[in-house]
Design a protein around this motif. Sequence first.
Motif, PDB file in Angstrom:
ATOM      1  N   PHE A  75      57.714  32.967  -5.892  1.00  0.00           N
ATOM      2  CA  PHE A  75      56.401  32.350  -6.068  1.00  0.00           C
ATOM      3  C   PHE A  75      55.324  33.400  -5.869  1.00  0.00           C
ATOM      4  N   SER A  76      54.320  33.360  -6.739  1.00  0.00           N
ATOM      5  CA  SER A  76      53.151  34.217  -6.564  1.00  0.00           C
ATOM      6  C   SER A  76      51.927  33.473  -7.064  1.00  0.00           C
ATOM      7  N   LEU A  77      50.787  33.799  -6.483  1.00  0.00           N
ATOM      8  CA  LEU A  77      49.572  33.048  -6.797  1.00  0.00           C
ATOM      9  C   LEU A  77      48.346  33.876  -6.463  1.00  0.00           C
ATOM     10  N   GLU A  78      47.361  33.791  -7.342  1.00  0.00           N
ATOM     11  CA  GLU A  78      46.004  34.247  -7.042  1.00  0.00           C
ATOM     12  C   GLU A  78      45.135  33.006  -7.037  1.00  0.00           C
ATOM     13  N   ALA A  79      44.355  32.800  -5.977  1.00  0.00           N
ATOM     14  CA  ALA A  79      43.618  31.550  -5.857  1.00  0.00           C
ATOM     15  C   ALA A  79      42.406  31.724  -4.955  1.00  0.00           C
ATOM     16  N   ARG A  80      41.512  30.777  -5.047  1.00  0.00           N
ATOM     17  CA  ARG A  80      40.360  30.736  -4.151  1.00  0.00           C
ATOM     18  C   ARG A  80      40.700  29.851  -2.959  1.00  0.00           C
ATOM     19  N   MET A 146      49.010  24.584   1.078  1.00  0.00           N
ATOM     20  CA  MET A 146      50.213  25.387   1.230  1.00  0.00           C
ATOM     21  C   MET A 146      50.405  25.810   2.678  1.00  0.00           C
ATOM     22  N   HIS A 147      51.605  25.552   3.197  1.00  0.00           N
ATOM     23  CA  HIS A 147      51.981  25.963   4.551  1.00  0.00           C
ATOM     24  C   HIS A 147      52.491  27.401   4.468  1.00  0.00           C
ATOM     25  N   MET A 148      51.826  28.309   5.154  1.00  0.00           N
ATOM     26  CA  MET A 148      52.101  29.732   4.991  1.00  0.00           C
ATOM     27  C   MET A 148      52.965  30.274   6.136  1.00  0.00           C
ATOM     28  N   ILE A 149      54.130  30.808   5.779  1.00  0.00           N
ATOM     29  CA  ILE A 149      55.033  31.430   6.757  1.00  0.00           C
ATOM     30  C   ILE A 149      54.908  32.943   6.620  1.00  0.00           C
ATOM     31  N   GLY A 172      55.915  35.729  -2.649  1.00  0.00           N
ATOM     32  CA  GLY A 172      57.023  35.489  -1.733  1.00  0.00           C
ATOM     33  C   GLY A 172      57.951  34.454  -2.329  1.00  0.00           C
ATOM     34  N   TYR A 173      58.269  33.423  -1.532  1.00  0.00           N
ATOM     35  CA  TYR A 173      59.206  32.389  -1.981  1.00  0.00           C
ATOM     36  C   TYR A 173      58.742  31.007  -1.543  1.00  0.00           C
ATOM     37  N   LEU A 174      58.984  30.021  -2.374  1.00  0.00           N
ATOM     38  CA  LEU A 174      58.959  28.628  -1.942  1.00  0.00           C
ATOM     39  C   LEU A 174      60.293  28.385  -1.239  1.00  0.00           C
ATOM     40  N   VAL A 175      60.235  27.784  -0.051  1.00  0.00           N
ATOM     41  CA  VAL A 175      61.433  27.791   0.787  1.00  0.00           C
ATOM     42  C   VAL A 175      61.739  26.421   1.393  1.00  0.00           C
ATOM     43  N   TRP A 203      57.124  31.314   2.082  1.00  0.00           N
ATOM     44  CA  TRP A 203      57.467  32.518   2.832  1.00  0.00           C
ATOM     45  C   TRP A 203      56.670  33.656   2.195  1.00  0.00           C
ATOM     46  N   VAL A 204      55.693  34.209   2.921  1.00  0.00           N
ATOM     47  CA  VAL A 204      54.731  35.155   2.348  1.00  0.00           C
ATOM     48  C   VAL A 204      55.149  36.593   2.676  1.00  0.00           C
ATOM     49  N   GLU A 205      55.506  37.349   1.654  1.00  0.00           N
ATOM     50  CA  GLU A 205      55.928  38.726   1.846  1.00  0.00           C
ATOM     51  C   GLU A 205      54.832  39.737   1.521  1.00  0.00           C
ATOM     52  N   LYS A 206      53.882  39.340   0.662  1.00  0.00           N
ATOM     53  CA  LYS A 206      52.716  40.176   0.358  1.00  0.00           C
ATOM     54  C   LYS A 206      51.481  39.283   0.368  1.00  0.00           C
ATOM     55  N   PHE A 207      50.388  39.804   0.921  1.00  0.00           N
ATOM     56  CA  PHE A 207      49.175  38.994   0.995  1.00  0.00           C
ATOM     57  C   PHE A 207      47.960  39.917   0.991  1.00  0.00           C
ATOM     58  N   GLU A 208      47.043  39.654   0.076  1.00  0.00           N
ATOM     59  CA  GLU A 208      45.835  40.476  -0.046  1.00  0.00           C
ATOM     60  C   GLU A 208      44.614  39.572  -0.228  1.00  0.00           C
TER      61      GLU A 208
END
Length: 210
Positions: A75-80, A146-149, A172-175, A203-208
Amino acid sequence: MNWRWLLVILILYGAWNHWHNRPQSYPPGALVNSQPRQSDVAPSISHAPPEQTDGAAVGSIPARNGYRVTALQSFSLEARVLGAEHYRFDREADIAPVDLALGWGPMSDQSVLDRIEISQAGRFYRWHVDEFPIPRHDIEVNSANMHMIPANDTIASRLNSVRAGQVVKFSGYLVEVTATDGWRWRSSLTREDTGAGACELVWVEKFEVE
């Protein structure tokens, strides 16, 4: 005198905290035109969270607690960011201490969001309108809670600093999260659902922050 100084410090801190966490606004127009991206992954991919090495680290969940995180889809997303809510006292906070309400497409447009009242509580994201600025279905499929791990302490720190209005990009991944006592928490895999069970567990592996 000491109490007066304490009161001044508290007022100044409150004012700074309010300013620092104020929602960020933009001129009218969609900020994010892309849609969430997800795809199937090998069913064997899973994460057993590492042992916690720092008692202050939010994202490091001791493996001895019995939680297991299994990837369902990449899963990946760009969002406000429409809202950020922090949790400390529910069981889920051991895994996902921050929920982000996120919008993309028309739900990243300031002229639309100015006409929608948004709130978060109890692991839900809610919205209210007096008059629809866009069709109801467009609100539902272009926004989500979204619940962020966080996969590590760096990402946990970034999540803790996010505020409404910012544009973020993550992957990351939907888990699904399970425990030895039978407890289970599973992500939604579609943006078309609403209500209980419709939130994404990520499950968040990259976040900017853009």
